[in-house]
Design an enzyme around this catalytic site. Structure first.
Site, PDB file in Angstrom:
ATOM      1  N   SER A 253       5.112   0.443   0.150  1.00  7.64           N
ATOM      2  CA  SER A 253       3.917   0.793  -0.777  1.00  7.64           C
ATOM      3  C   SER A 253       2.437   0.438  -0.164  1.00  7.64           C
ATOM      4  CB  SER A 253       3.892  -0.182  -2.004  1.00  7.64           C
ATOM      5  OG  SER A 253       3.666  -1.653  -1.661  1.00  7.64           O
ATOM      6  N   LYS A 254       1.596   0.708  -1.043  1.00  6.37           N
ATOM      7  CA  LYS A 254      -0.035   0.719  -0.525  1.00  6.37           C
ATOM      8  C   LYS A 254      -0.118  -0.678   0.135  1.00  6.37           C
ATOM      9  CE  LYS A 254      -1.912   4.694  -1.664  1.00  6.37           C
ATOM     10  NZ  LYS A 254      -2.850   5.334  -0.761  1.00  6.37           N
ATOM     11  N   ARG A 255       0.466  -1.803  -0.524  1.00 11.46           N
ATOM     12  CA  ARG A 255       0.039  -2.976  -0.064  1.00 11.46           C
ATOM     13  C   ARG A 255       0.392  -3.045   1.408  1.00 11.46           C
ATOM     14  NH1 ARG A 255       4.449  -6.877  -0.003  1.00 11.46           N
ATOM     15  NH2 ARG A 255       6.421  -5.857  -1.008  1.00 11.46           N
ATOM     16  N   HIS A 256       1.097  -2.321   2.164  1.00  7.03           N
ATOM     17  CA  HIS A 256       1.781  -2.466   3.529  1.00  7.03           C
ATOM     18  C   HIS A 256       0.683  -1.568   4.373  1.00  7.03           C
ATOM     19  CE1 HIS A 256       5.403  -3.183   1.183  1.00  7.03           C
ATOM     20  NE2 HIS A 256       5.386  -4.335   2.256  1.00  7.03           N
ATOM     21  N   GLY A 257      -0.453  -1.140   3.815  1.00  5.21           N
ATOM     22  CA  GLY A 257      -1.478  -0.288   4.434  1.00  5.21           C
ATOM     23  C   GLY A 257      -1.275   1.020   4.206  1.00  5.21           C
TER      24      GLY A 257
END
Length: 488
Positions: free
Chosen positions: A253-257
């Site tokens: 997801s976005k939280r992983h970059g």
């Protein structure tokens, strides 16, 4: 054997995700390796989730990656339209056919009715299954209610017992029990088909021989096989690629970059590196080789070598690959790709090239071997275009000790006296200086690097000097000497 036909069918709900790009890539590789055709289809019936310009962004990203298509938007073909929103009449026609044949039925259950069913099953700690309330309604009575304008959806009739086996090209035979599924909606109340229905109609009429997609669609396959059977159509071969997981093995997801192709492009990654990396997320040539071009992969591609295991997203590996391509691709290609990043960093403007092309190319060639992205390439070149007022603090502590002022003064005077100022003469000058001072070349180079770049890392010191030129080199040495002396 019939011609291989595969498709990439994105929903335009945002940028092209890295997982979608991998799906497109492996469809493309399969088609090209088999001498088949790649079709691009836009699944744009979910109007609530559509985002403006998503189609153009997806198309732009695919083109940038080097993945072309034989039929679809901007290309045309004999099996269009290639936008689902332009195929609604076709879906309605074939949905009605299933109703008329008793293989599907009108459902008049309202949202409140369904919520009541859900709540009742929740109390029993059961997963939600449609109760089949409208399954056995008299067809003639149901038609009257439809003709009277009563809101309704259409559901497919599923077997109530038994199993179905999906013959998967990657996972082998996967068997599902029909009690896992309920009579799902194939046409919504608003007249829009659901995914599982529209995709079958499209894949059939577009002549798909293989459907290669993400593993998350594996559970959709039994539903689609029911529809194929209901029409008496031959189903394509299915292959479900393992998921891409985050480093912690959670869903990416976005939280992983960065997770979209466009984000990686903006961060200065090359399309060759992204394609190479995505290929490694699911396939390998069978040896230890890690760097290979798209053309090389097509020649070696064998779908039977697709991985059965989930791939772990590792941006460090991608960044390493990008650095390899930055240093090895033809200079002209890298220099041209770098221009927008130099402009964005405010280092050059529209008037800079082509007047300074030779210098720019030389600079890029020198710096690219020490960086991993085009953003880093521009940043690592900034001191060639603008002066700086600060030095790296750690470098100051290590290399700008009081005695460094005298050393830099000797370097300054020796460089100023050179009859010519080039790689050979500057290197020879510093070797001689180190010998005269009875020290190592590094002890002379480290403070010089900090003086000329403000940094502790740079390309080769003599390359830097030549690119700066004698005048700027001497000016920065003077400035560093004054800085050291002012520190006491």
């Amino acid at each position: 054997m019939s011609e291989v036909r595969v498709r990439f069918a994105p929903s335009p709900t945002g940028y092209l995700h890295i997982g979608g790009a991998r799906t497109a890539l492996f469809n493309w590789l399969f088609a090209r390796s088999q001498g088949g055709r790649m079709i691009l289809r836009i699944e744009d019936t979910d109007r609530d989730r559509l985002k403006e310009d998503s189609v153009s962004q997806i198309i732009t990203s695919l083109k940038w990656l080097g993945l072309d298509w034989d039929e679809g938007p901007e290309v045309g073909g004999d099996h269009g339209p290639y936008y689902q929103s332009e195929r609604l009449d076709l879906y309605k026609k074939y949905c009605q056919q299933l109703v008329d044949e008793g293989k599907a039925y009108y459902c008049f259950c309202t949202a409140a009715d369904l919520e009541a069913q859900r709540e009742e099953q929740r109390k029993r700690k059961q997963p939600f299954h449609y109760a089949g309330t409208c399954r056995d309604l008299d067809p003639a009575e149901a038609r009257k209610r439809v003709e009277a304008g009563e809101p309704h959806s259409i559901r497919i009739k599923l077997p109530r017992e038994g199993t179905v086996t999906v013959h998967d090209m990657i996972h082998g035979d996967v068997t599902f029990n029909w009690n896992q599924f309920d009579d799902f909606v194939i046409m919504k109340t608003n007249g829009i088909p659901t995914y599982n229905f529209a995709v079958v109609v499209d894949d059939h009429f577009m002549g798909m021989t293989h459907v290669l997609r993400a593993e998350e669609h594996l559970t959709n396959t039994p539903k689609q096989l029911v529809i194929y059977d209901a029409f008496g159509w031959k189903a394509p071969q299915f292959g479900h690629m393992p998921m891409i997981l985050a480093p912690d093995r959670s869903k990416l997801s976005k939280r992983h970059g960065a997770t979209s192709v466009e984000e990686f492009r903006e961060k200065g990654y090359l399309h060759q590196a992204i394609i190479n990396y995505l290929t490694l997320l699911g396939w390998a040539p069978g040896n230890d080789e890690e760097i290979f071009t798209l053309e090389d992969t097509v020649k070696q591609f064998d779908f039977s070598k697709m991985s059965h295991k989930a791939a772990v997203y590792d941006v460090k590996k991608l960044t390493w690959l990008n650095g390899q391509y930055l240093s090895s691709l033809p200079l002209r290609e890298i220099a041209d790709a770098a221009v927008p990043f130099f402009k964005k960093a405010g280092l050059i403007d529209d008037t800079y090239l082509p007047a300074h092309q030779e210098y720019f190319d030389h600079l890029v060639d020198v710096v690219r071997v020490r960086v991993k992205t085009l953003v880093e390439l521009a940043d690592g070149s900034s001191y060639f275009f603008r002066d700086f007022d600060e030095y790296d603090p750690k470098g100051v502590k290590k290399s700008f000790k009081p005695e460094a002022a005298q050393l830099l003064q000797k370097a300054h005077d020796a460089l100023a006296a050179l009859p010519e100022f080039n790689l050979e003469t500057t290197e020879a000058c510093y070797n001689k200086l180190a010998e005269e001072l009875g020290t190592t070349l590094g002890k002379v180079i480290h403070p010089t690097r900090l003086a000329l770049t403000g940094r502790t890392f740079s390309p080769g010191m003599f390359d830097v000097m030549v690119l700066l030129g004698r005048e700027k080199t001497l000016e920065r040495l003077d400035k560093a000497i004054a800085f050291i002396n002012a520190q006491g």
